[in-house]
Design an enzyme around this catalytic site. Structure first.
Site, PDB file in Angstrom:
ATOM      1  N   LYS A  41     -54.219  13.500-110.869  1.00 54.63           N
ATOM      2  CA  LYS A  41     -55.030  12.704-111.804  1.00 54.63           C
ATOM      3  C   LYS A  41     -55.206  13.427-113.131  1.00 54.63           C
ATOM      4  CE  LYS A  41     -58.445   9.466-109.920  1.00 54.63           C
ATOM      5  NZ  LYS A  41     -59.873   9.365-109.594  1.00 54.63           N
ATOM      6  N   ARG A  90     -71.428  -1.274-106.789  1.00 54.29           N
ATOM      7  CA  ARG A  90     -71.764  -2.044-107.989  1.00 54.29           C
ATOM      8  C   ARG A  90     -71.443  -3.524-107.850  1.00 54.29           C
ATOM      9  NH1 ARG A  90     -68.474   2.029-111.687  1.00 54.29           N
ATOM     10  NH2 ARG A  90     -67.462   2.088-109.661  1.00 54.29           N
ATOM     11  N   SER A 127     -67.429   5.500-115.231  1.00 55.81           N
ATOM     12  CA  SER A 127     -66.911   6.629-116.015  1.00 55.81           C
ATOM     13  C   SER A 127     -65.788   6.172-116.929  1.00 55.81           C
ATOM     14  CB  SER A 127     -66.404   7.729-115.076  1.00 55.81           C
ATOM     15  OG  SER A 127     -67.469   8.309-114.374  1.00 55.81           O
TER      16      SER A 127
END
Ligand code: ADP
Length: 153
Positions: A41, A90, A127
């Site tokens: 990543k 969420r 983020s």
């Protein structure tokens, strides 16, 4: 001792993560915020920066520890005597994603995942949105704890 691991990338920590961690410490004796190291990543913030942002945000809170780890989350839990994984939800997309991970983790171990629903006022924060605001010189400070400071980026 009831210990929970809150794993993630935290690139960077947001007010959404902050809220989940704060509420998590009401449920557990200790919450370990664990930054997963994934060599594949690309991150905006270095591992050290991400760790410092979290440590600074919770410097008055002795029940919170910040660590970094490689490999499977359940292996880290077993090695560190952690019985619970804490995650935030969420929206339905989070639920579907988290469900598969939680089922897999239960197949691999006895570790239970505990989900906390996002607070309404931080439910939209991720983020990746914060990184986008930073890249485009927006006011990211309303989305993250005060410890998150952008240098020359
Ligand atoms: P990951 O790379 O594992 O998705 P993140 O750092 O993005 O790591 O998120 C870590 C955890 O925080 C996940 O459980 C995610 O659902 C949760 N989370 C992220 N943003 C929010 C938010 N705004 N409200 C509640 N939970 C959140």
């Amino acid at each position: 001792m009831k210990r929970a691991l809150f794993p993630g990338s935290f690139d960077p920590i947001t007010n959404g993560h902050y809220d989940i961690i704060k509420r998590g410490i009401k449920l557990f004796d200790e919450v370990i915020v664990a930054i997963g190291i994934n060599a594949d990543k690309k991150y905006m913030f270095s591992l050290e920066e991400r760790k410092t942002f979290i440590e600074e945000a919770f410097k008055e809170e002795p029940k919170i520890k910040v660590v970094t780890y490689k490999g499977l989350t359940v292996d880290f839990c077993k090695e560190n005597d952690v019985d619970f994984i804490l995650r935030g939800l969420r929206n339905p997309a989070d639920f579907e994603f988290e469900k598969a991970i939680a089922h897999t983790n239960r197949k691999l171990s006895k570790i239970e995942t505990v989900f906390l629903l996002t607070a309404a006022k931080t439910s939209f924060i991720s983020s990746s949105i914060v990184r986008d605001v930073i890249r485009n010189n927006g006011d990211y400070t309303v989305l993250v704890p005060g410890s998150v400071v952008v240098g020359s980026k």
